[in-house]
Design a protein around this motif. Structure first.
Motif, PDB file in Angstrom:
ATOM      1  N   THR A   1      25.134   9.529  12.025  1.00  0.00           N
ATOM      2  CA  THR A   1      25.123   9.988  10.638  1.00  0.00           C
ATOM      3  C   THR A   1      24.203   9.162   9.752  1.00  0.00           C
ATOM      4  O   THR A   1      23.611   9.694   8.803  1.00  0.00           O
ATOM      5  CB  THR A   1      26.557   9.977  10.090  1.00  0.00           C
ATOM      6  N   ARG A   2      24.041   7.879  10.051  1.00  0.00           N
ATOM      7  CA  ARG A   2      23.233   7.009   9.189  1.00  0.00           C
ATOM      8  C   ARG A   2      21.779   7.473   9.111  1.00  0.00           C
ATOM      9  O   ARG A   2      21.044   7.091   8.196  1.00  0.00           O
ATOM     10  CB  ARG A   2      23.282   5.569   9.690  1.00  0.00           C
ATOM     11  N   TYR A   3      21.356   8.333  10.048  1.00  0.00           N
ATOM     12  CA  TYR A   3      19.973   8.801  10.041  1.00  0.00           C
ATOM     13  C   TYR A   3      19.786  10.084   9.235  1.00  0.00           C
ATOM     14  O   TYR A   3      18.727  10.707   9.304  1.00  0.00           O
ATOM     15  CB  TYR A   3      19.474   9.004  11.473  1.00  0.00           C
ATOM     16  N   TYR A   4      20.787  10.460   8.459  1.00  0.00           N
ATOM     17  CA  TYR A   4      20.645  11.667   7.647  1.00  0.00           C
ATOM     18  C   TYR A   4      19.488  11.565   6.671  1.00  0.00           C
ATOM     19  O   TYR A   4      18.898  12.576   6.252  1.00  0.00           O
ATOM     20  CB  TYR A   4      21.941  11.952   6.875  1.00  0.00           C
ATOM     21  N   LYS A   5      19.134  10.309   6.286  1.00  0.00           N
ATOM     22  CA  LYS A   5      18.039  10.143   5.319  1.00  0.00           C
ATOM     23  C   LYS A   5      16.747  10.778   5.819  1.00  0.00           C
ATOM     24  O   LYS A   5      15.922  11.252   5.034  1.00  0.00           O
ATOM     25  CB  LYS A   5      17.768   8.666   5.060  1.00  0.00           C
TER      26      LYS A   5
ATOM     27  N   ALA B   1      32.564   4.065   8.283  1.00  0.00           N
ATOM     28  CA  ALA B   1      31.846   3.522   9.434  1.00  0.00           C
ATOM     29  C   ALA B   1      30.860   4.517  10.028  1.00  0.00           C
ATOM     30  O   ALA B   1      29.914   4.120  10.707  1.00  0.00           O
ATOM     31  CB  ALA B   1      32.843   3.062  10.498  1.00  0.00           C
ATOM     32  N   ALA B   2      31.048   5.814   9.794  1.00  0.00           N
ATOM     33  CA  ALA B   2      30.083   6.792  10.299  1.00  0.00           C
ATOM     34  C   ALA B   2      28.704   6.562   9.690  1.00  0.00           C
ATOM     35  O   ALA B   2      27.682   6.824  10.321  1.00  0.00           O
ATOM     36  CB  ALA B   2      30.552   8.215   9.979  1.00  0.00           C
ATOM     37  N   PHE B   3      28.673   6.060   8.459  1.00  0.00           N
ATOM     38  CA  PHE B   3      27.415   5.773   7.782  1.00  0.00           C
ATOM     39  C   PHE B   3      26.906   4.368   8.084  1.00  0.00           C
ATOM     40  O   PHE B   3      25.706   4.128   8.069  1.00  0.00           O
ATOM     41  CB  PHE B   3      27.583   5.933   6.270  1.00  0.00           C
ATOM     42  N   ASP B   4      27.812   3.443   8.311  1.00  0.00           N
ATOM     43  CA  ASP B   4      27.430   2.048   8.585  1.00  0.00           C
ATOM     44  C   ASP B   4      28.544   1.401   9.393  1.00  0.00           C
ATOM     45  O   ASP B   4      29.621   1.099   8.854  1.00  0.00           O
ATOM     46  CB  ASP B   4      27.207   1.292   7.270  1.00  0.00           C
ATOM     47  N   ALA B   5      28.301   1.175  10.674  1.00  0.00           N
ATOM     48  CA  ALA B   5      29.335   0.643  11.570  1.00  0.00           C
ATOM     49  C   ALA B   5      29.819  -0.729  11.126  1.00  0.00           C
ATOM     50  O   ALA B   5      30.958  -1.115  11.422  1.00  0.00           O
ATOM     51  CB  ALA B   5      28.794   0.568  12.995  1.00  0.00           C
TER      52      ALA B   5
END
Length: 404
Positions: free
Chosen positions: A325-329, A198-202
């Motif tokens: 975290t999802r904005y690491y890209k 979920a840290a990457f995609d809730a």
């Protein structure tokens, strides 16, 4: 060496002198000590309509050039994964083209260098050709199987990604068992499962039927044990080293653990003496030369050298993957631009706006600390140009900055 200004969240403007680049020894062929894939990003056409909600316009020359660079370092590429902005700007028609073109480029590289295509590329299989709306599990299975057939037809290995549609429709662990049984039953070659936290995609919270990772782990193992000839491995992206080591110890013989833990990969890849992880990491796209050099050290039995090279990269990775975290890209693409691997900074879906200047300044600083800036003079030039666009003074003063 060159000095650059570093804007801080406090308003302070510091200065830093970038160190000269250290050039790691080139890889001697494809790395075999571990199975390692760098999850690669996509490069947009700089003048394209790559705004939120618009179809992605991809700069294919730069995008494929980045992949060829990863292969030249002895690493594989994990294609069309979340790092490539699946569900965050990369639409499915562009995803299909990405898989096809990357797999074709991998086949060409493999023929020229004697490396099997599946060592060079695995590609994500999802359900994102469906509308972003509720669907039945049967519809999700059909979508999975359609994408699986497409990926396998290109010669690429397949990674069965976690599906938002399945997460929304599944009622319990039994539903996950049913979905994955039907999808794996259609696989022509063993696949890698992907458990994205979920840290990457809730919207994936509670995937595999429970918010408790140890309960969900039982479901994952049941899926694998039911299809031992169809599962080559599992990529675990929970950012939880204890959960990874627990699942790793329980995997059936021959099933690989691919770490997706961008916080703790150094120890997980090295292993604990009994078990070890392979890697499928977005972080390795940001530090590919260092990852390659560390693996070379490991191949020579030099665990200390491995740690000396790769250990300092974890601070950078933890920063890039910091919440949200999802904005690491954004950080992965930012470093690729600083290092000259793409002509411009924008990202598909406008995602380059997802991190602040102080966040990017810290990323630059940490990249310099660990040796991830392969062209410091170019990085400094591009960084100063970005700061000028944002009205930041050209030199760090150590004083408080402009209006807050």
């Amino acid at each position: 060496m060159t000095a650059v200004p570093l804007p801080r969240a406090s308003g302070r403007l510091d200065a830093r002198t970038l160190r000269a680049a250290g050039v790691p020894a080139p890889a001697r062929g494809h790395h075999r000590v571990r199975s390692v894939y760098a999850a690669a990003h996509v490069v947009p056409v700089a003048w394209g309509e790559n705004v939120p909600g618009a179809p992605a316009e991809v700069d294919w020359e730069a995008t494929l050039g980045f992949r060829r660079r990863v292969w030249s370092l002895g690493l594989g590429v994990a294609e069309a994964m979340d790092t490539a902005q699946r569900n965050m700007g990369l639409d499915y028609p562009a995803t299909r083209l990405l898989v096809e073109r990357s797999a074709r480029a991998a086949a060409e590289y493999g023929r020229a260098h004697g490396v099997p295509v599946r060592d060079l590329i695995v590609s994500g299989v999802n359900t994102d050709q469906l509308p972003d709306a509720p669907v039945t599990l049967a519809e999700a299975v059909r979508a999975y199987r359609e994408q699986l057939d497409h990926v396998e037809s290109t010669g690429s290995g397949a990674v069965i990604m976690a599906s938002r549609h399945v997460a929304a429709a599944a009622r319990d662990a039994a539903d996950y068992l049913k979905v994955y049984s039907e999808v794996l039953g259609a696989a022509r070659e063993p696949v890698v499962l992907h458990w994205l936290g979920a840290a990457f995609d809730a919207r994936l919270d509670g995937y595999f039927g429970s918010r408790d990772p140890y309960e969900a782990m039982d479901t994952v193992l049941a899926i694998i044990e039911e299809h031992p000839d169809r599962v080559a491995g599992i990529k675990l992206s929970l950012l939880d080293a204890e959960a990874e080591t627990a699942l790793r110890a329980r995997l059936p013989r021959g099933v690989r653990m691919y770490t997706g833990d961008d916080y703790n990969y150094v120890d997980l890849v090295l292993g604990d003496g009994r078990h070890r992880s392979d890697a499928l990491l977005g972080a390795f796209a940001a530090v590919a030369p260092l990852a390659s050099a560390a693996l070379s050290a490991l191949e020579e039995g030099d665990a200390g050298g491995y740690r000396r090279i790769l250990g300092p990269t974890e601070a950078l990775s933890r920063h890039l993957f910091a919440p949200p975290t999802r904005y690491y890209k954004t950080g992965v693409a930012f470093l690729a631009w600083l290092n000259g691997h793409q002509p411009a900074w924008p990202m598909v879906g406008g995602l380059h706006s997802a991190r602040s200047l102080p966040h990017l300044a810290r990323a630059l600083e940490l990249a310099d600390d660990c040796g991830a800036l392969t062209a410091p003079e170019l990085a400094a030039e591009r960084w100063r140009a970005l700061l000028r666009v944002h009205g930041v003074p050209a030199e760090g003063t150590g004083a408080e900055g402009g209006p807050r």
